[in-house]
Design an enzyme around this catalytic site. Sequence first.
Site, PDB file in Angstrom:
ATOM      1  N   CYS A  65      68.991  20.227  62.709  1.00 25.79           N
ATOM      2  CA  CYS A  65      70.325  20.183  62.098  1.00 25.79           C
ATOM      3  C   CYS A  65      71.314  21.119  62.797  1.00 25.79           C
ATOM      4  CB  CYS A  65      70.240  20.510  60.608  1.00 25.79           C
ATOM      5  SG  CYS A  65      69.918  22.248  60.291  1.00 25.79           S
ATOM      6  N   LEU A 114      33.507  22.971  52.658  1.00 25.01           N
ATOM      7  CA  LEU A 114      32.826  24.248  52.849  1.00 25.01           C
ATOM      8  C   LEU A 114      33.734  25.202  53.601  1.00 25.01           C
ATOM      9  CD1 LEU A 114      29.390  22.860  54.069  1.00 25.01           C
ATOM     10  CD2 LEU A 114      29.813  23.996  51.901  1.00 25.01           C
ATOM     11  N   ASP A 139      23.479 -12.929  63.970  1.00 25.46           N
ATOM     12  CA  ASP A 139      24.261 -11.754  64.367  1.00 25.46           C
ATOM     13  C   ASP A 139      24.608 -11.807  65.849  1.00 25.46           C
ATOM     14  OD1 ASP A 139      24.120 -10.874  61.848  1.00 25.46           O
ATOM     15  OD2 ASP A 139      23.005  -9.029  62.277  1.00 25.46           O
ATOM     16  N   ALA A 140      23.620 -12.223  66.653  1.00 27.24           N
ATOM     17  CA  ALA A 140      23.832 -12.248  68.107  1.00 27.24           C
ATOM     18  C   ALA A 140      24.935 -13.249  68.456  1.00 27.24           C
ATOM     19  CB  ALA A 140      22.542 -12.623  68.812  1.00 27.24           C
ATOM     20  N   ASP A 195      27.416  15.759  61.503  1.00 28.91           N
ATOM     21  CA  ASP A 195      28.794  15.350  61.724  1.00 28.91           C
ATOM     22  C   ASP A 195      28.968  13.879  61.364  1.00 28.91           C
ATOM     23  OD1 ASP A 195      31.347  15.874  62.315  1.00 28.91           O
ATOM     24  OD2 ASP A 195      31.082  16.047  64.485  1.00 28.91           O
ATOM     25  N   GLU A 227      20.529  24.393  56.691  1.00 30.70           N
ATOM     26  CA  GLU A 227      20.420  22.971  57.043  1.00 30.70           C
ATOM     27  C   GLU A 227      21.409  22.648  58.142  1.00 30.70           C
ATOM     28  OE1 GLU A 227      21.668  20.827  53.577  1.00 30.70           O
ATOM     29  OE2 GLU A 227      20.258  21.868  52.294  1.00 30.70           O
ATOM     30  N   LYS A 238      23.000  27.725  52.296  1.00 29.01           N
ATOM     31  CA  LYS A 238      23.211  27.575  50.846  1.00 29.01           C
ATOM     32  C   LYS A 238      22.281  28.532  50.114  1.00 29.01           C
ATOM     33  CE  LYS A 238      23.921  22.651  51.535  1.00 29.01           C
ATOM     34  NZ  LYS A 238      23.434  21.282  51.298  1.00 29.01           N
ATOM     35  N   CYS A 295      68.251  25.570  64.712  1.00 30.10           N
ATOM     36  CA  CYS A 295      67.342  24.509  64.293  1.00 30.10           C
ATOM     37  C   CYS A 295      67.531  23.286  65.189  1.00 30.10           C
ATOM     38  CB  CYS A 295      67.617  24.143  62.832  1.00 30.10           C
ATOM     39  SG  CYS A 295      66.733  22.684  62.291  1.00 30.10           S
ATOM     40  N   ARG A 327      33.924  10.451  49.921  1.00 27.87           N
ATOM     41  CA  ARG A 327      34.471  11.676  49.346  1.00 27.87           C
ATOM     42  C   ARG A 327      35.942  11.496  48.955  1.00 27.87           C
ATOM     43  NH1 ARG A 327      36.755  16.282  52.130  1.00 27.87           N
ATOM     44  NH2 ARG A 327      36.780  18.011  50.682  1.00 27.87           N
ATOM     45  N   TYR A 332      21.423  15.757  50.823  1.00 26.67           N
ATOM     46  CA  TYR A 332      21.364  17.219  50.867  1.00 26.67           C
ATOM     47  C   TYR A 332      21.986  17.944  49.668  1.00 26.67           C
ATOM     48  CZ  TYR A 332      26.027  16.444  52.857  1.00 26.67           C
ATOM     49  OH  TYR A 332      27.303  16.017  53.078  1.00 26.67           O
ATOM     50  N   CYS A 392      65.078  27.897  59.663  1.00 27.67           N
ATOM     51  CA  CYS A 392      66.377  27.228  59.690  1.00 27.67           C
ATOM     52  C   CYS A 392      67.103  27.556  58.387  1.00 27.67           C
ATOM     53  CB  CYS A 392      66.151  25.729  59.805  1.00 27.67           C
ATOM     54  SG  CYS A 392      67.563  24.748  59.311  1.00 27.67           S
ATOM     55  N   CYS A 405      69.569  20.080  56.113  1.00 25.50           N
ATOM     56  CA  CYS A 405      68.646  19.881  57.245  1.00 25.50           C
ATOM     57  C   CYS A 405      67.711  18.703  56.940  1.00 25.50           C
ATOM     58  CB  CYS A 405      67.836  21.147  57.497  1.00 25.50           C
ATOM     59  SG  CYS A 405      66.671  20.947  58.843  1.00 25.50           S
ATOM     60  N   LYS A 413      24.374  21.030  59.983  1.00 19.50           N
ATOM     61  CA  LYS A 413      25.572  20.394  59.434  1.00 19.50           C
ATOM     62  C   LYS A 413      25.810  19.105  60.205  1.00 19.50           C
ATOM     63  CE  LYS A 413      30.285  21.408  58.029  1.00 19.50           C
ATOM     64  NZ  LYS A 413      30.894  20.185  58.537  1.00 19.50           N
ATOM     65  N   LYS A 446      29.779  27.383  62.027  1.00 18.84           N
ATOM     66  CA  LYS A 446      29.988  26.367  63.060  1.00 18.84           C
ATOM     67  C   LYS A 446      29.583  26.900  64.429  1.00 18.84           C
ATOM     68  CE  LYS A 446      32.611  23.189  60.778  1.00 18.84           C
ATOM     69  NZ  LYS A 446      33.969  22.841  61.115  1.00 18.84           N
TER      70      LYS A 446
HETATM   71  S1  IVH Z   1      26.827  20.658  51.407  1.00 16.86           S
HETATM   72  C1  IVH Z   1      29.683  21.771  47.989  1.00 16.86           C
HETATM   73  N1  IVH Z   1      25.242  20.218  53.418  1.00 16.86           N
HETATM   74  O1  IVH Z   1      30.233  19.126  55.677  1.00 16.86           O
HETATM   75  C2  IVH Z   1      29.177  21.620  49.352  1.00 16.86           C
HETATM   76  N2  IVH Z   1      27.492  19.477  53.601  1.00 16.86           N
HETATM   77  O2  IVH Z   1      32.599  20.846  55.700  1.00 16.86           O
HETATM   78  C3  IVH Z   1      28.735  20.266  49.652  1.00 16.86           C
HETATM   79  N3  IVH Z   1      28.001  18.301  55.658  1.00 16.86           N
HETATM   80  O3  IVH Z   1      31.981  17.469  53.133  1.00 16.86           O
HETATM   81  C4  IVH Z   1      28.406  20.051  51.059  1.00 16.86           C
HETATM   82  N4  IVH Z   1      25.994  18.449  56.547  1.00 16.86           N
HETATM   83  O4  IVH Z   1      30.355  16.065  54.571  1.00 16.86           O
HETATM   84  C5  IVH Z   1      26.476  20.084  52.941  1.00 16.86           C
HETATM   85  N5  IVH Z   1      23.692  19.855  55.106  1.00 16.86           N
HETATM   86  C6  IVH Z   1      24.923  19.723  54.624  1.00 16.86           C
HETATM   87  C7  IVH Z   1      25.943  19.065  55.355  1.00 16.86           C
HETATM   88  C8  IVH Z   1      27.223  18.974  54.797  1.00 16.86           C
HETATM   89  C9  IVH Z   1      27.223  17.994  56.720  1.00 16.86           C
HETATM   90  C10 IVH Z   1      29.430  17.980  55.550  1.00 16.86           C
HETATM   91  C11 IVH Z   1      29.838  17.337  54.253  1.00 16.86           C
HETATM   92  C12 IVH Z   1      30.947  18.214  53.709  1.00 16.86           C
HETATM   93  C13 IVH Z   1      31.394  18.923  54.942  1.00 16.86           C
HETATM   94  C14 IVH Z   1      32.057  20.236  54.589  1.00 16.86           C
END
Ligand code: IVH
Length: 673
Positions: free
Chosen positions: A403, A80, A30-31, A116, A112, A282, A400, A135, A219, A418, A424, A114, A306
């Site tokens: 057009c 969500l 790898d290196a 990223d 839980e 949830k 517009c 997804r 999750y 428009c 257009c 969220k 959020k």
């Molecule tokens: S539950 C039906 N749990 O957030 C609901 N999602 O904005 C299924 N995500 O597409 C999602 N952490 O990619 C769930 N603890 C968590 C999460 C989580 C991150 C993401 C997930 C989802 C997106 C929705």
Amino acid sequence: MSRTHFDGLMAKIAEANIAYHTKDAPVISDAEYDALRREADALLAAHPEFGDAAEVLQEVGAAPASGFKKIRHAVPMLSLDNGFAPEDFADFCAKIRRFLGLDDTKLQFVAEPKIDGLSISITYEARKFLRAATRGDGSEGEDVTQNLLTLQSLPRTLPEDAPSGIEIRGEVYMTKADFLALNESQERKFANPRNAAAGSLRQLDAGITARRKLSLFAYAQGESSAPVAATHWEYLRKLESWGFSVNPLSEKISEAEAEEFQKRIGIERAGLPYDIDGVVYKINDLALQGRLGFVGRAPRWAMAWKFPAERATTTLLDIEIQVGRTGALTPRAKLNPVNVGGVLVQYATLHNEDEINRKDIRIGDTVELQRAGDVIPQILRPLLEFRPQDSSPFEFPTHCPVCGSIAVRDTDEAVRRCTGGLICAAQITERLIHFCSRGAFDIDGMGDKTVLEFYVAGLLKSAPDIFRLPLHEAEISEREGWGKTSAAKLSAAIAARRSIPLPRFIYALGIRRIGENNAKLLARHYGTYENWRASMIAATQIGSDARLELGSISGIGPAIATDLAAFFSEQHNLDTLDALGEFLTITEAASAAMSSSPLAGKTIVFTGTLTTLARPEAKAKAELLGAKVTESVSKKTDFVVIGADAGSKAKKAAELGLTILTEAQFREIAGLE
Ligand code: IVH
């Protein structure tokens, strides 16, 4: 540095790639591999003219999405609903209570972080890891089985107490440390750990995924051959016992504790080894989750709260006006590029004319902007202390920009439109782009660039022209950037979509206010294309039975009925439908659960007070089973469900001799215990 040396380097990298990817037998470490790539990147930076021989780097660096096999999700992967404030959370809880018909019982949640990253579906069969998919659009993802096998933390087998077939969902992410190290080691920088994780997972060469460090939190559940737990909390504990990483900060909390949890995680956020952008709440009880179900693309039982948006200031360089497919003129702010929370922002939304006036936003202003999650950045306000002396208020165009037609604004509308309609170019191309897009015809390779290219070339003026493109395959293959293979691929992609389910077809037409949900409601109500078309034409007559029927479909209503009638009143739209009809087979789309239910295809009216089900839950359940729920009783109604204190509707049902159901009978027919 000679060209020969560079070519030699490319050959070595190509050989290493093949050994790693196809033969699964690396010839260098790898290196060593990283060193070769770094040298190549450095040489390329100094000698851009070598770029023509650098295809090897491109191929593996940016895998085209089409290179992956597609996998259809057994249960759609949803997103969500978002909220940003305690009131949003309170609303979310209130909606749940209303839907379930609960009094002020406090709800129990699992909270839980969220993560990223990007969501992943992992399937086990006979307790062995079988496959993994991204997804994608929620219905169909990409097969990343090989790539997921590079994750050390993925359990390869599940123990005896796991169901033999189970799909587990979670988030693939990159830690902040691994992200920084990766960006350090390569020329091509990723904007944030999320992009780095996505770029690393979606590699056709799993060897590359292996060199990048990815992590996983599990999750959620998808399909399962046997139930695993009664609560989400127990489910998470099971996942943990099977060897999955489950986020250690997750907690079982009651409704009243959410705000405090949110604050605490917000404070801990910066110190966590991975990026999070909020907390997911949830409903803990899985039976309640089942009853709550989904609306559109999101579950009713979960919400993403959020963190507050990231802010920054920059200069507003220009206000550009874009023209959408319905002719709406939408202003967009062009900004001096600025980094907001790790993402380089160049454009922001300005919503509409009134918003610009209300905030008195002027070109040349220094503005404060805010970015929250995936939402398009917004301009909050101009900083008046920095306003140039010679600035003047922005004048919204009355014509517009594409057009030149006059753009008018109805008194009760925020939007200026428009009037160019079919002349257009912006409206036509936007409509065609929509027609080919994912939720509509979903034609591979017909993205905005291709649509614009063909429009400019005169190959594409209307939707039916799309299906005539294969006749021009030879001509297309001669175009710059095309070739025999890609032209043939496009023809095949178009041919593959000549059969289309009714809801997608309706949505594709781009009728005002007919999004995916309303298209589904219409398809469900009218059943077949022929019936829908004939009913819509009849509904153009104000006061006709057909118009009343349309307006009384639950979720449609009189305003949307007017939009549909407007579409069907235009002869050119009917001509377009006829022309499309020559190419297409429009099919009904009924799910298995729907077609086997006694409620499938039936029209049902609820009246009076229901005692065991709240009205929204009853309605959602009936619709899920394929019934049409309407508000008024007519001879076309199949069932009238009568609750306590039912009034005139019950009387009318009896007069018409309709089938009347008690709440208990409805529960039985709907399969509710
Ligand atoms: S539950 C039906 N749990 O957030 C609901 N999602 O904005 C299924 N995500 O597409 C999602 N952490 O990619 C769930 N603890 C968590 C999460 C989580 C991150 C993401 C997930 C989802 C997106 C929705």
